[in-house]
Motif scaffolding. Sequence first.
Motif, PDB file in Angstrom:
ATOM      1  N   UNK A 280       0.416  -1.280   0.107  1.00  0.00           N
ATOM      2  CA  UNK A 280       0.020  -0.173   0.100  1.00  0.00           C
ATOM      3  C   UNK A 280       1.019   1.272  -0.186  1.00  0.00           C
ATOM      4  N   UNK A 281       1.747   1.294  -1.071  1.00  0.00           N
ATOM      5  CA  UNK A 281       1.817   2.775  -0.872  1.00  0.00           C
ATOM      6  C   UNK A 281       1.283   3.324  -1.855  1.00  0.00           C
ATOM      7  N   UNK A 282       1.177   5.006  -1.643  1.00  0.00           N
ATOM      8  CA  UNK A 282       0.579   6.296  -1.403  1.00  0.00           C
ATOM      9  C   UNK A 282       1.808   7.382  -2.194  1.00  0.00           C
ATOM     10  N   UNK A 283       2.840   6.704  -1.829  1.00  0.00           N
ATOM     11  CA  UNK A 283       4.042   8.200  -2.760  1.00  0.00           C
ATOM     12  C   UNK A 283       4.693   8.589  -3.603  1.00  0.00           C
ATOM     13  N   UNK A 284       3.772   7.407  -4.378  1.00  0.00           N
ATOM     14  CA  UNK A 284       4.038   7.066  -6.241  1.00  0.00           C
ATOM     15  C   UNK A 284       3.311   6.881  -7.058  1.00  0.00           C
ATOM     16  N   UNK A 285       2.441   7.819  -7.199  1.00  0.00           N
ATOM     17  CA  UNK A 285       1.065   7.506  -7.638  1.00  0.00           C
ATOM     18  C   UNK A 285       1.837   7.921  -9.261  1.00  0.00           C
ATOM     19  N   UNK A 286       2.936   8.732  -9.631  1.00  0.00           N
ATOM     20  CA  UNK A 286       3.389   8.673 -11.126  1.00  0.00           C
ATOM     21  C   UNK A 286       4.118   7.803 -11.632  1.00  0.00           C
ATOM     22  N   UNK A 287       4.437   6.719 -10.532  1.00  0.00           N
ATOM     23  CA  UNK A 287       5.428   5.701 -11.375  1.00  0.00           C
ATOM     24  C   UNK A 287       3.893   4.245 -10.657  1.00  0.00           C
ATOM     25  N   UNK A 288       3.013   4.153 -10.686  1.00  0.00           N
ATOM     26  CA  UNK A 288       1.725   3.664  -9.576  1.00  0.00           C
ATOM     27  C   UNK A 288       2.276   1.718  -9.919  1.00  0.00           C
ATOM     28  N   UNK A 289       2.341   2.164 -11.590  1.00  0.00           N
ATOM     29  CA  UNK A 289       2.408   0.354 -12.046  1.00  0.00           C
ATOM     30  C   UNK A 289       3.864  -0.085 -11.922  1.00  0.00           C
ATOM     31  N   UNK A 290       5.090   0.687 -12.266  1.00  0.00           N
ATOM     32  CA  UNK A 290       6.169   0.324 -11.576  1.00  0.00           C
ATOM     33  C   UNK A 290       6.635  -0.075 -10.357  1.00  0.00           C
ATOM     34  N   UNK A 291       6.297   1.015  -9.466  1.00  0.00           N
ATOM     35  CA  UNK A 291       6.738   0.612  -8.097  1.00  0.00           C
ATOM     36  C   UNK A 291       5.602   0.057  -7.126  1.00  0.00           C
ATOM     37  N   UNK A 292       4.251  -0.375  -7.716  1.00  0.00           N
ATOM     38  CA  UNK A 292       3.628  -1.753  -7.312  1.00  0.00           C
ATOM     39  C   UNK A 292       4.629  -2.972  -8.298  1.00  0.00           C
ATOM     40  N   UNK A 293       5.415  -3.193  -9.610  1.00  0.00           N
ATOM     41  CA  UNK A 293       6.113  -4.093  -9.387  1.00  0.00           C
ATOM     42  C   UNK A 293       7.023  -4.630  -8.482  1.00  0.00           C
ATOM     43  N   UNK A 294       7.620  -3.493  -8.131  1.00  0.00           N
ATOM     44  CA  UNK A 294       8.492  -3.521  -7.658  1.00  0.00           C
ATOM     45  C   UNK A 294       8.547  -4.140  -6.247  1.00  0.00           C
ATOM     46  N   UNK A 295       7.625  -3.838  -5.599  1.00  0.00           N
ATOM     47  CA  UNK A 295       6.375  -4.240  -4.540  1.00  0.00           C
ATOM     48  C   UNK A 295       6.677  -5.433  -3.997  1.00  0.00           C
ATOM     49  N   UNK A 296       5.994  -5.569  -5.557  1.00  0.00           N
ATOM     50  CA  UNK A 296       6.087  -8.081  -4.854  1.00  0.00           C
ATOM     51  C   UNK A 296       6.780  -8.060  -5.739  1.00  0.00           C
ATOM     52  N   UNK A 297       8.405  -7.536  -6.027  1.00  0.00           N
ATOM     53  CA  UNK A 297       8.820  -8.790  -6.153  1.00  0.00           C
ATOM     54  C   UNK A 297       9.974  -7.971  -4.910  1.00  0.00           C
ATOM     55  N   UNK A 298      10.373  -7.843  -4.479  1.00  0.00           N
ATOM     56  CA  UNK A 298      10.841  -7.069  -3.477  1.00  0.00           C
ATOM     57  C   UNK A 298      10.135  -7.749  -1.675  1.00  0.00           C
ATOM     58  N   UNK A 299       8.495  -7.824  -1.791  1.00  0.00           N
ATOM     59  CA  UNK A 299       7.503  -9.095  -0.949  1.00  0.00           C
ATOM     60  C   UNK A 299       7.909 -10.249  -1.553  1.00  0.00           C
ATOM     61  N   UNK A 300       8.472 -10.975  -2.179  1.00  0.00           N
ATOM     62  CA  UNK A 300       8.405 -12.565  -2.879  1.00  0.00           C
ATOM     63  C   UNK A 300       9.999 -12.273  -1.905  1.00  0.00           C
ATOM     64  N   UNK A 301      11.224 -11.749  -2.010  1.00  0.00           N
ATOM     65  CA  UNK A 301      12.280 -11.844  -2.156  1.00  0.00           C
ATOM     66  C   UNK A 301      12.173 -12.097  -0.430  1.00  0.00           C
ATOM     67  N   UNK A 302      11.556 -10.935   0.066  1.00  0.00           N
ATOM     68  CA  UNK A 302      11.451 -10.763   1.946  1.00  0.00           C
ATOM     69  C   UNK A 302      10.866 -11.882   2.950  1.00  0.00           C
ATOM     70  N   UNK A 303       9.563 -12.447   2.280  1.00  0.00           N
ATOM     71  CA  UNK A 303       9.346 -13.883   2.205  1.00  0.00           C
ATOM     72  C   UNK A 303       9.943 -15.479   2.480  1.00  0.00           C
ATOM     73  N   UNK A 304      10.289 -14.724   0.346  1.00  0.00           N
ATOM     74  CA  UNK A 304      11.790 -15.998   0.875  1.00  0.00           C
ATOM     75  C   UNK A 304      12.956 -16.421   1.736  1.00  0.00           C
ATOM     76  N   UNK A 305      13.549 -15.142   1.947  1.00  0.00           N
ATOM     77  CA  UNK A 305      14.410 -15.228   2.562  1.00  0.00           C
ATOM     78  C   UNK A 305      14.402 -14.767   3.895  1.00  0.00           C
ATOM     79  N   UNK A 306      13.865 -14.552   4.555  1.00  0.00           N
ATOM     80  CA  UNK A 306      12.934 -14.769   5.897  1.00  0.00           C
ATOM     81  C   UNK A 306      13.421 -16.397   6.702  1.00  0.00           C
TER      82      UNK A 306
END
Length: 290
Positions: A264-290
């Motif tokens: 739920x990033x609200x500070x990046x509306x101008x790049x919402x699509x790219x930011x959403x993709x970044x968030x998904x990749x990062x969350x998957x990495x955090x889950x896998x690495x936990x």
Amino acid sequence: MVKIALDPTPFHPDHDLLELPDLVARAGYEYLQLAPHPDVAPFFRHPKADDALVAAFRKRAADAGVGISSLLPVQRISWPEETQRVAAVRNFRRVLQIAVDLEVPVLNTEFSGRPERSEDSEDAFHRSMEEIVPILEREGLTLNFDPHPDDFVEDALEAWRVVRGLNTDRVGVVYVASHTFHYGDRATSFLPQVAGRLGAVYAADTFDHRRSHGLRYISNPPGNAARIHQHLKIGDGDVNWTELFATLRGTGFLDREDAIVVSNVFAEDETAHETSQYQLRTLRDLIAGA
């Protein structure tokens, strides 16, 4: 396995409601959390969706291959003034029916009271929940609360005590990472206490307003009661993400099929699509690495 959902709020201003599932799917997500939207359940107002729109949204989500993990209504159910509280409960009843019609069993929300009237707000919360809990139990719904900054309860542990006092397993808690430093920065001690009653975690970063002798960021006039925080993309703030996800792994949250992590990033509306993709990749990495 935990569900990863996208809060599509950054897309709301420029896209119609029925476009949201396709946008979420194009960003790579399998789930969305439907936050307050002017065509469904806007902040503090009676829901605006009729049965036909609810059915159309459900179909569009199914056609896009996107599950609706949860709804996020925000109503003044803990408001210390009775007129607003009664209206909020009426509004909330309609939201619960929308959840049933969408076949969405989870709702994540806020207490929505006032910190300067905490005792009155907590009393109002309990009066509202006397009406809401029986509906949750009858319909098999779960309602999770976030102690949002500027609410009658802001500390995470104290919020858990309020929820626990309801004495029902239909009500749980939300942990919002971008509220970490208003919660008391107690993830490692708080989350194990909540255990299975943690329903969702929101993933966005924020600055620690307590750093630099309280001058990490500045609001004027000095000493005002504003609760400032951000919803930045992961890595742009001060949240200890490795520690948070290690704690979530240790409590079993990341292995639960009913658990939800919401970007739920609200500070990046101008790049919402790219930011959403970044968030998904990062969350998957955090889950896998936990």
